[in-house]
Design an enzyme around this catalytic site. Structure first.
Site, short mmCIF file in Angstrom:
data_model
loop_
_atom_site.label_atom_id
_atom_site.label_comp_id
_atom_site.label_asym_id
_atom_site.label_seq_id
_atom_site.Cartn_x
_atom_site.Cartn_y
_atom_site.Cartn_z
N HIS A 4 0.11 -24.00 -6.24
CA HIS A 4 1.00 -24.91 -5.51
C HIS A 4 1.51 -24.19 -4.28
O HIS A 4 1.78 -22.99 -4.34
CB HIS A 4 2.18 -25.35 -6.40
CG HIS A 4 2.84 -26.59 -5.91
ND1 HIS A 4 3.78 -26.57 -4.93
CD2 HIS A 4 2.66 -27.88 -6.26
CE1 HIS A 4 4.17 -27.81 -4.69
NE2 HIS A 4 3.50 -28.62 -5.48
N ASP B 243 -0.37 -31.82 -11.90
CA ASP B 243 -1.59 -32.57 -12.18
C ASP B 243 -2.32 -32.09 -13.43
O ASP B 243 -3.15 -32.83 -13.97
CB ASP B 243 -2.54 -32.48 -10.97
CG ASP B 243 -2.04 -33.33 -9.82
OD1 ASP B 243 -1.52 -34.42 -10.09
OD2 ASP B 243 -2.16 -32.89 -8.66
N1 ACO Z 1 -7.73 -21.90 -8.53
C1 ACO Z 1 -8.12 -20.68 -8.18
N2 ACO Z 1 -7.56 -19.96 -7.19
C2 ACO Z 1 -6.55 -20.53 -6.51
C3 ACO Z 1 -6.08 -21.81 -6.84
C4 ACO Z 1 -6.71 -22.51 -7.89
N3 ACO Z 1 -6.33 -23.74 -8.24
N4 ACO Z 1 -5.08 -22.14 -6.01
C5 ACO Z 1 -4.92 -21.09 -5.18
N5 ACO Z 1 -5.82 -20.12 -5.49
C6 ACO Z 1 -5.96 -18.83 -4.81
C7 ACO Z 1 -6.80 -19.01 -3.56
O1 ACO Z 1 -8.18 -18.85 -3.82
C8 ACO Z 1 -6.24 -17.91 -2.68
O2 ACO Z 1 -6.77 -16.67 -3.15
P1 ACO Z 1 -7.05 -15.47 -2.11
O3 ACO Z 1 -5.72 -15.11 -1.54
O4 ACO Z 1 -7.65 -14.42 -2.97
O5 ACO Z 1 -7.99 -16.03 -1.07
C9 ACO Z 1 -4.75 -17.92 -3.01
O6 ACO Z 1 -4.68 -18.42 -4.35
C10 ACO Z 1 -3.94 -18.82 -2.09
O7 ACO Z 1 -4.53 -20.12 -2.10
P2 ACO Z 1 -4.37 -21.20 -0.94
O8 ACO Z 1 -5.35 -22.29 -1.17
O9 ACO Z 1 -4.38 -20.52 0.39
O10 ACO Z 1 -2.89 -21.67 -1.21
P3 ACO Z 1 -2.23 -22.98 -0.61
O11 ACO Z 1 -0.77 -22.80 -0.69
O12 ACO Z 1 -2.81 -23.35 0.71
O13 ACO Z 1 -2.77 -24.09 -1.63
C11 ACO Z 1 -3.09 -25.68 -3.23
C12 ACO Z 1 -2.05 -24.78 -2.54
C13 ACO Z 1 -3.84 -26.51 -2.17
C14 ACO Z 1 -2.35 -26.64 -4.15
C15 ACO Z 1 -4.07 -24.81 -4.02
O14 ACO Z 1 -3.39 -24.06 -5.02
C16 ACO Z 1 -5.19 -25.62 -4.65
O15 ACO Z 1 -6.17 -25.95 -3.96
N6 ACO Z 1 -5.08 -25.99 -5.98
C17 ACO Z 1 -6.06 -26.80 -6.62
C18 ACO Z 1 -5.85 -28.29 -6.27
C19 ACO Z 1 -4.61 -28.84 -6.93
O16 ACO Z 1 -4.39 -28.70 -8.13
N7 ACO Z 1 -3.80 -29.57 -6.12
C20 ACO Z 1 -2.61 -30.25 -6.61
C21 ACO Z 1 -1.36 -29.59 -6.10
S1 ACO Z 1 0.08 -30.41 -6.74
C22 ACO Z 1 0.15 -31.82 -5.81
O17 ACO Z 1 -0.24 -31.87 -4.70
C23 ACO Z 1 0.66 -32.98 -6.44
#
Ligand code: ACO
Length: 378
Positions: free
Chosen positions: A260, A314
């Protein structure tokens, strides 16, 4: 010039709100100062929407009047149901919902009024009609007759009644109502920001809510709950969860339902939904889904919890919705039905002290480029 804004506007404060407070490090979420857990246990979705729109809990008579007002608007405007039942049955429900919410503006004789009373009036129309829109489409695509809304029922009961053609049990109605409360508002998330950006042009409530629905369907936002369910379906047994998730992490793929932008601790909504999912899974014979989810959480905990990645809202909502009996592609529309409460509150809040959103972009392209006639381009 170098870009100063963080990518994805992370950490930027772009609005003031009195609706929800999030402490992402402690895992706290409050609506108007009340802990989400307290609301999930004691409130109803209707009361929660009143709270968000008025920044206080209603008296009994205020709640009765608000609830009655919503129920009196359940019926879709004449002509809209016919439109829904002529749509392609293969349409994605989120595309359908976005389009039908947009079309509600054309059934409003004065859709562009943004004074406080009119904005609330339009928001109530959308909130009251959205469940009937989703249910009518689902019945249509399943070749079943549309079930008329029942104004003696709550939003949660009415939605399940219109979907299934029979009144839900008290347990299922309560479970759905809790899901609606938990998803109703969440700070300046992407879809809420979209709604505020659109209304800040003094466009109209329908346009703002339509934009928000478009944002919510993205798999990085509200669409993740469907992604979680697809993932659970892909994992044959609980014993396969470890290898499946480890493989995803090795390939640097995101695991849906985890991570998140704001929470770096356990999402408090996920805490509540985990308990609810476990109970409903037992009640409905879906223990395997809960056990697979729990196994995934354990693998993720060992692999990425140190990076602040935990289950988000979620993750356990997928099992919960499945147990309530929702089709997979109705998960995100249900989220939208709930978040309409929050989006509308933000639209009303934005209108009360509006200034046009208009940030800048750092231009990083060339300057003084020649215009090359088309015949001379390589
Ligand atoms: N699975 C595996 N690794 C993850 C996940 C995940 N779900 N989420 C973040 N990471 C890792 C990334 O790979 C990244 O790793 P790195 O630094 O080694 O490259 C690090 O954590 C940061 O991730 P970002 O995507 O840059 O973080 P951001 O704050 O932009 O993303 C987000 C947040 C989009 C929610 C992300 O965690 C994600 O894509 N999750 C999966 C989709 C999801 O469940 N979305 C629902 C969110 S709740 C809502 O909107 C209602």
């Amino acid at each position: 010039m170098t870009t100063t804004a963080p990518k994805g506007l992370e950490g930027i404060i772009a609005a003031e709100t009195e609706m929800s407070f999030i402490d992402g490090t402690q895992g706290i979420l409050e609506y108007v100062g009340i802990a989400i857990d307290d609301l999930a246990r004691n409130s109803t979705f209707e009361e929660t929407v009143f709270l968000l729109w008025n920044r206080r809990l209603p008296t009994q008579s205020e709640l009765d009047a608000f609830t009655q007002d919503i129920r009196s608007r359940y019926q879709l405007p004449a002509g809209l149901e016919e439109r829904i039942t002529t749509l392609p049955k293969t349409a994605e429900p989120m595309h359908m919902l976005r389009t039908m919410v947009s079309s509600l503006a054309m059934f409003d004789s004065d859709p562009n009024q943004n004074d406080p009373d009119s904005a609330r009036d339009k928001a109530l129309n959308v909130l009251a009609c959205a469940p009937a829109i989703v249910a009518a489409f689902d019945r249509h695509r399943r070749g079943l007759p549309v079930v008329a809304p029942d104004s003696s029922l709550s939003i949660a009961e009415n939605f399940l009644n219109m979907l299934n053609g029979e009144k839900p049990t008290a347990t299922m109605a309560k479970a759905l109502d809790v899901c609606l409360i938990l998803h109703a508002d969440h700070g300046l998330n992407n879809s809420t920001f979209s709604a505020r950006v659109v209304i800040s042009t003094m466009s109209d409530v329908y346009s703002a809510l339509t934009a928000a629905i478009g944002s919510l369907r993205g798999p990085l936002h509200g669409g993740a709950n469907e992604g979680v369910m697809r993932m659970l379906n892909e994992i044959p047994t609980v014993a396969d969860a470890d290898a499946f998730i480890t493989g995803k992490l090795e390939r640097k793929e995101k695991v849906m339902g985890f991570g998140h932008r704001v929470y770096k601790a356990y999402d408090p909504r996920a805490t509540y939904l985990k308990t609810l999912a476990k109970q409903l899974a037992e009640d409905t014979g879906n223990q395997d889904l809960y056990e697979k989810s729990f196994a995934i959480e354990k693998v993720m905990e060992d692999a990425v919890a140190a990076k602040g990645i935990y289950p988000n809202v979620d993750f356990y909502s997928a099992t919960t919705y499945h147990c309530i009996g929702l089709q997979l592609d109705l998960f995100t529309p249900l989220f939208a039905i709930s978040r309409l409460g929050g989006w509308s509150g933000h639209v009303i809040e934005q209108l009360s002290d509006n200034r046009l959103y208009r940030p800048k972009a750092d231009y990083i392209g060339p300057h003084d480029a020649p215009y090359i006639p088309i015949a001379e381009r390589g």
